[in-house]
Design an enzyme around this catalytic site. Structure first.
Site, mmCIF file in Angstrom:
data_model
loop_
_atom_site.group_PDB
_atom_site.id
_atom_site.type_symbol
_atom_site.label_atom_id
_atom_site.label_comp_id
_atom_site.label_asym_id
_atom_site.label_seq_id
_atom_site.Cartn_x
_atom_site.Cartn_y
_atom_site.Cartn_z
ATOM 1 N N ASP A 10 104.617 55.652 98.339
ATOM 2 C CA ASP A 10 105.696 56.604 98.142
ATOM 3 C C ASP A 10 106.305 56.842 99.542
ATOM 4 O O ASP A 10 105.657 56.539 100.559
ATOM 5 C CB ASP A 10 105.102 57.904 97.574
ATOM 6 C CG ASP A 10 106.128 59.010 97.488
ATOM 7 O OD1 ASP A 10 107.233 58.755 96.991
ATOM 8 O OD2 ASP A 10 105.818 60.137 97.937
ATOM 9 N N LEU A 11 107.515 57.343 99.608
ATOM 10 C CA LEU A 11 108.161 57.523 100.917
ATOM 11 C C LEU A 11 108.056 58.972 101.427
ATOM 12 O O LEU A 11 107.362 59.249 102.412
ATOM 13 C CB LEU A 11 109.639 57.114 100.814
ATOM 14 C CG LEU A 11 110.470 57.314 102.072
ATOM 15 C CD1 LEU A 11 110.086 56.307 103.144
ATOM 16 C CD2 LEU A 11 111.965 57.175 101.756
ATOM 17 N N ASP A 12 108.750 59.882 100.692
ATOM 18 C CA ASP A 12 108.837 61.270 101.140
ATOM 19 C C ASP A 12 107.477 61.950 101.053
ATOM 20 O O ASP A 12 106.873 62.009 99.992
ATOM 21 C CB ASP A 12 109.847 62.039 100.263
ATOM 22 C CG ASP A 12 111.267 61.485 100.391
ATOM 23 O OD1 ASP A 12 111.722 61.297 101.523
ATOM 24 O OD2 ASP A 12 111.910 61.246 99.354
ATOM 25 N N THR A 18 110.305 64.309 104.855
ATOM 26 C CA THR A 18 111.706 64.644 104.592
ATOM 27 C C THR A 18 111.849 65.899 103.721
ATOM 28 O O THR A 18 112.969 66.335 103.484
ATOM 29 C CB THR A 18 112.386 63.469 103.865
ATOM 30 O OG1 THR A 18 111.453 62.963 102.925
ATOM 31 C CG2 THR A 18 112.796 62.371 104.820
ATOM 32 N N LYS A 46 108.729 67.839 94.516
ATOM 33 C CA LYS A 46 108.167 66.617 95.125
ATOM 34 C C LYS A 46 108.070 65.508 94.080
ATOM 35 O O LYS A 46 107.478 65.717 93.016
ATOM 36 C CB LYS A 46 106.762 66.891 95.671
ATOM 37 C CG LYS A 46 106.764 67.517 97.044
ATOM 38 C CD LYS A 46 105.339 67.591 97.553
ATOM 39 C CE LYS A 46 105.254 68.164 98.936
ATOM 40 N NZ LYS A 46 103.852 68.337 99.366
ATOM 41 N N SER A 115 109.550 54.667 95.445
ATOM 42 C CA SER A 115 110.056 56.015 95.710
ATOM 43 C C SER A 115 111.139 56.420 94.715
ATOM 44 O O SER A 115 111.910 55.574 94.269
ATOM 45 C CB SER A 115 110.636 56.054 97.135
ATOM 46 O OG SER A 115 111.403 57.212 97.324
ATOM 47 N N ALA A 116 111.206 57.720 94.424
ATOM 48 C CA ALA A 116 112.271 58.233 93.554
ATOM 49 C C ALA A 116 113.601 58.339 94.299
ATOM 50 O O ALA A 116 114.651 58.507 93.687
ATOM 51 C CB ALA A 116 111.869 59.620 93.034
ATOM 52 N N LYS A 146 108.943 59.184 87.899
ATOM 53 C CA LYS A 146 107.524 59.545 87.889
ATOM 54 C C LYS A 146 107.417 60.852 87.085
ATOM 55 O O LYS A 146 108.296 61.690 87.216
ATOM 56 C CB LYS A 146 107.030 59.787 89.320
ATOM 57 C CG LYS A 146 107.163 58.555 90.230
ATOM 58 C CD LYS A 146 106.916 58.937 91.683
ATOM 59 C CE LYS A 146 107.234 57.767 92.603
ATOM 60 N NZ LYS A 146 107.080 58.074 94.029
ATOM 61 N N GLU A 170 100.318 58.369 97.411
ATOM 62 C CA GLU A 170 101.214 59.369 96.835
ATOM 63 C C GLU A 170 100.868 60.796 97.246
ATOM 64 O O GLU A 170 99.690 61.138 97.309
ATOM 65 C CB GLU A 170 101.093 59.323 95.306
ATOM 66 C CG GLU A 170 102.247 58.699 94.577
ATOM 67 C CD GLU A 170 103.577 59.428 94.701
ATOM 68 O OE1 GLU A 170 103.608 60.588 95.127
ATOM 69 O OE2 GLU A 170 104.600 58.815 94.371
ATOM 70 N N ASP A 171 101.886 61.620 97.491
ATOM 71 C CA ASP A 171 101.633 63.030 97.805
ATOM 72 C C ASP A 171 101.975 63.956 96.633
ATOM 73 O O ASP A 171 101.694 65.150 96.707
ATOM 74 C CB ASP A 171 102.443 63.470 99.038
ATOM 75 C CG ASP A 171 103.924 63.552 98.748
ATOM 76 O OD1 ASP A 171 104.452 62.633 98.086
ATOM 77 O OD2 ASP A 171 104.564 64.528 99.171
HETATM 78 C C1 BG6 Z 1 111.512 62.010 96.169
HETATM 79 C C2 BG6 Z 1 111.369 63.407 96.722
HETATM 80 O O1 BG6 Z 1 110.853 61.102 96.992
HETATM 81 O O2 BG6 Z 1 112.893 61.655 96.085
HETATM 82 C C3 BG6 Z 1 112.181 64.380 95.884
HETATM 83 O O3 BG6 Z 1 109.999 63.786 96.720
HETATM 84 C C4 BG6 Z 1 113.625 63.913 95.802
HETATM 85 O O4 BG6 Z 1 112.090 65.671 96.433
HETATM 86 C C5 BG6 Z 1 113.682 62.499 95.261
HETATM 87 O O5 BG6 Z 1 114.386 64.777 94.952
HETATM 88 C C6 BG6 Z 1 115.107 61.944 95.184
HETATM 89 O O6 BG6 Z 1 115.611 61.790 96.481
HETATM 90 P P1 BG6 Z 1 117.113 61.426 96.841
HETATM 91 O O7 BG6 Z 1 117.040 60.994 98.276
HETATM 92 O O8 BG6 Z 1 117.531 60.293 95.937
HETATM 93 O O9 BG6 Z 1 117.941 62.636 96.617
HETATM 94 MG MG MG Z 2 106.475 62.044 97.891
#
Ligand code: BG6
Ligand code: MG
Length: 218
Positions: A10-12, A18, A46, A115-116, A146, A170-171
């Site tokens: 996962d990224l964030d 972020t 998250k 990542s989302a 997810k 994953e967090d």
């Molecule tokens: C996830 C974050 O990685 O990405 C969420 O944990 C965030 O908080 C989601 O809403 C979507 O991110 P973005 O950059 O497409 O707005």
């Molecule tokens: Mg995350």
């Protein structure tokens, strides 16, 4: 025993922190709409997509918007978010990340992103980690969020590996559930009391090494 061949990140909250930028941008939007947005509420977002996050925030603020208005609000929030991530520096990579990615490369493991976020490509580029990733699956290419496993299953497919040979980092609770639903092993990044579904929980990638990864093989 299934040999672990691939790590999906996962990224964030795993590679970069972020959440603070998401929080600032959502708070500004909520305040513009006349209500507040707390850090506790931000925690609940998250792993949740931008569109769904906005729906939840509007619900918490007791505000109703049309689909068209929601699209405009999400774009506005994202512009503020992008302005902030454009200033990100490589020192905002979370501790231990690059060392672990290097160790994985040296060990012959494949590396993917799951990542989302629709901003993941820009963030990886910005902090200089893009070249470590053999595949990137993010909010631009998935149709379900997810805890649906789509994002990780697509990663395994792109990398040509069996889901059982993948470990996900994953967090978010939703992300841990997604990895499990996909038949993968999961390392939770955070608190064991929160990430109860994970096979192992560590406080950060600085606590990971190949030995701990291999110990997940079963
Ligand atoms: C996830 C974050 O990685 O990405 C969420 O944990 C965030 O908080 C989601 O809403 C979507 O991110 P973005 O950059 O497409 O707005
Ligand atoms: Mg995350």
């Amino acid at each position: 025993m299934t040999k672990i061949e691939t790590c999906l990140f996962d990224l964030d909250g795993v590679i970069v922190d972020t959440a603070v930028y998401h929080y600032k941008a959502w708070k500004r939007l909520a305040n513009d709409l006349g209500f507040d947005f707390t850090e506790q509420q931000n925690e609940k977002l998250k792993g949740i997509s931008r569109a769904r996050s906005l729906e939840l925030i509007l619900e918490w603020g007791g505000v109703e918007k049309t689909e068209l208005e929601r699209a405009e609000l999400a774009t506005r929030k994202n512009q503020w978010y992008v302005d902030m991530i454009n200033n990100m520096q490589p020192d905002e990579i979370l501790p231990g990340t690059e060392d672990f990615l290097k160790a994985l490369k040296a060990g012959g493991y494949k590396i993917g992103l799951g990542s989302a976020s629709k901003n993941s490509g820009a963030i990886l580029q910005k902090v200089g980690l893009k070249s470590y990733f053999d595949a990137v699956v993010d909010g631009n290419v998935v149709t379900t969020s997810k805890p649906d496993p789509e994002v990780f299953l697509k990663g395994a497919e792109l990398l040509g590996v069996d889901p059982a040979a993948c470990v996900v980092f994953e967090d978010a609770i939703a992300g841990v559930a997604a990895a499990k639903a996909g038949g993968m092993k999961v390392v939770g990044i955070g608190e064991p009391a929160v990430l109860t579904g994970a096979d192992l929980v560590v406080s950060g990638l600085d606590q990971m090494d190949i030995h701990k990864l291999k110990a997940l093989e079963s």
